[in-house]
Design an enzyme around this catalytic site. Structure first.
Site, mmCIF file in Angstrom:
data_model
loop_
_atom_site.group_PDB
_atom_site.id
_atom_site.type_symbol
_atom_site.label_atom_id
_atom_site.label_comp_id
_atom_site.label_asym_id
_atom_site.label_seq_id
_atom_site.Cartn_x
_atom_site.Cartn_y
_atom_site.Cartn_z
ATOM 1 C CG ASN A 175 -12.499 50.117 -0.792
ATOM 2 O OD1 ASN A 175 -12.424 51.313 -1.079
ATOM 3 N ND2 ASN A 175 -12.649 49.169 -1.707
ATOM 4 C CD1 TRP A 176 -14.119 54.232 4.407
ATOM 5 C CD2 TRP A 176 -13.783 56.446 4.257
ATOM 6 N NE1 TRP A 176 -13.759 54.690 5.644
ATOM 7 C CE2 TRP A 176 -13.551 56.034 5.599
ATOM 8 C CE3 TRP A 176 -13.629 57.794 3.929
ATOM 9 C CZ2 TRP A 176 -13.168 56.941 6.597
ATOM 10 C CZ3 TRP A 176 -13.252 58.689 4.919
ATOM 11 C CH2 TRP A 176 -13.028 58.267 6.236
ATOM 12 C CE LYS A 177 -16.137 48.901 -2.351
ATOM 13 N NZ LYS A 177 -16.902 47.821 -2.926
ATOM 14 C CG HIS A 190 -11.446 47.013 -5.322
ATOM 15 N ND1 HIS A 190 -12.624 46.946 -6.009
ATOM 16 C CD2 HIS A 190 -11.740 46.726 -4.034
ATOM 17 C CE1 HIS A 190 -13.601 46.639 -5.158
ATOM 18 N NE2 HIS A 190 -13.089 46.503 -3.954
ATOM 19 C CD GLU A 230 -16.012 48.288 -6.435
ATOM 20 O OE1 GLU A 230 -15.494 49.327 -5.997
ATOM 21 O OE2 GLU A 230 -16.754 47.564 -5.738
ATOM 22 C CD GLU A 247 -12.001 43.005 -1.658
ATOM 23 O OE1 GLU A 247 -12.597 43.410 -0.657
ATOM 24 O OE2 GLU A 247 -11.791 43.714 -2.645
ATOM 25 N N GLY A 250 -20.213 43.804 -2.178
ATOM 26 C CA GLY A 250 -21.359 44.699 -2.228
ATOM 27 C C GLY A 250 -22.677 44.003 -2.491
ATOM 28 C CB SER A 254 -20.973 40.835 1.868
ATOM 29 O OG SER A 254 -21.416 41.400 0.636
ATOM 30 N N GLY A 309 -15.981 47.124 2.697
ATOM 31 C CA GLY A 309 -16.584 48.210 1.924
ATOM 32 C C GLY A 309 -17.737 48.827 2.691
ATOM 33 N N GLY A 310 -18.944 48.392 2.387
ATOM 34 C CA GLY A 310 -20.165 48.979 2.960
ATOM 35 C C GLY A 310 -20.125 49.153 4.468
HETATM 36 P P1 PGA Z 1 -18.158 45.169 0.561
HETATM 37 O O1 PGA Z 1 -16.896 45.653 -0.299
HETATM 38 O O2 PGA Z 1 -17.660 44.967 1.978
HETATM 39 O O3 PGA Z 1 -19.144 46.294 0.452
HETATM 40 O O4 PGA Z 1 -18.640 43.907 -0.042
HETATM 41 C C1 PGA Z 1 -15.626 45.091 -0.098
HETATM 42 C C2 PGA Z 1 -14.650 45.688 -1.079
HETATM 43 O O5 PGA Z 1 -15.030 45.979 -2.217
HETATM 44 O O6 PGA Z 1 -13.472 45.874 -0.755
#
Ligand code: PGA
Length: 248
Positions: free
Chosen positions: A9-11, A94, A96, A166, A172, A211, A232-233
């Site tokens: 997930n590149w966001k 998600h 967010e 999640e 994050g 994470s 994500g990251g």
């Molecule tokens: P993260 O994000 O790996 O940076 O914690 C995961 C996500 O939001 O899908």
């Protein structure tokens, strides 16, 4: 036997240059990967990723869709539009989107329905806030989130749904759920599905997100009810992402 799935997930992180480097790097390592690999990229890079990934095992996904098919919805993107670029997956619900853009359980359920109606596989995200975990409400929260979708689309539809658990406090933050914490919640989610249909509970992929990185992926994915990750990251560097893809 459930196949391991690793989705990036590149966001809102990309440029033409970084997309080129990242996708080329992933493609180079992909022949050694047994997991199904998906990248959920920002819309403006769909065409670029589609072109780079032609004839590869790399799958394209979106991070959101609008529930409408077309029309006067300024700034929004439909299921048809993303399918036009060969995307087969879409992240729905998600945390967010839930916290920053007001997506309720009902909206999330509607988006899951629209994705399925359009033959897209939703990566349906659920997870509790830190205060919800600390007050012992994790199971109640994921139950509410899952039941909203079961009520809308029915349990049979989970044949075409990927769940991503999640915990919001792990996204994050660099704080990962311990394998035991994650496994316990994944097993609980599977038991919730089993209350409706035992076979579907066994076949539904449940990914962990929050994470996940090359150092902890193997131990997490080795847990009985963890079928991969939503990253994500660590999905923004091809070496890190590939190393997680190979952990499954
Ligand atoms: P993260 O994000 O790996 O940076 O914690 C995961 C996500 O939001 O899908």
């Amino acid at each position: 036997m459930r196949q391991t799935i690793v989705a990036g997930n590149w966001k809102m992180n990309a440029s033409k240059e970084t997309v080129n480097t990242l996708v080329m790097g992933i493609l180079e390592g992909l022949p050694d990967v047994k997991s199904k690999v998906i990248v959920c990229t920002p819309y403006p890079y769909f065409s670029q990723v589609e072109a780079l990934a032609t004839h590869s095992q790399l799958n394209l996904g979106a991070q959101n869709i609008n529930i409408n098919a077309s029309g006067a919805f300024t700034g929004e993107v439909s299921a048809d539009m993303i399918k036009d670029f060969g995307a087969e997956y879409v992240i729905v619900g998600h945390s967010e989107r839930r916290s920053l853009y007001g997506e309720t359980d009902e909206i999330v359920a509607e988006k899951v329905q629209v994705a399925l109606d359009n033959k897209l596989t939703p990566l349906f995200c659920i997870g509790e806030l830190l205060e919800e975990r600390e007050s012992g409400n994790t199971e109640a929260v994921v139950t509410r989130q899952i039941n909203a979708v079961i009520e809308k689309v029915g349990i049979e539809a989970f044949k075409n749904i990927i769940i991503a658990y999640e915990p919001v406090w792990a996204i994050g933050t660099g704080v990962t759920a311990t394998p035991q914490q994650a496994q316990d919640t994944h097993a609980f989610i599977r038991s919730l599905l089993a209350e409706n249909d035992a076979d579907i509970a066994q076949s539904t992929p449940i990914l962990y997100g929050g994470s996940m990185n090359p150092a902890n992926a193997e131990e997490l994915i080795a847990c009985a009810d963890i079928d991969g990750g939503l990253i994500g990251g660590a999905s923004l560097k091809s070496e890190d992402f590939l190393s997680i893809c190979k952990a499954g």
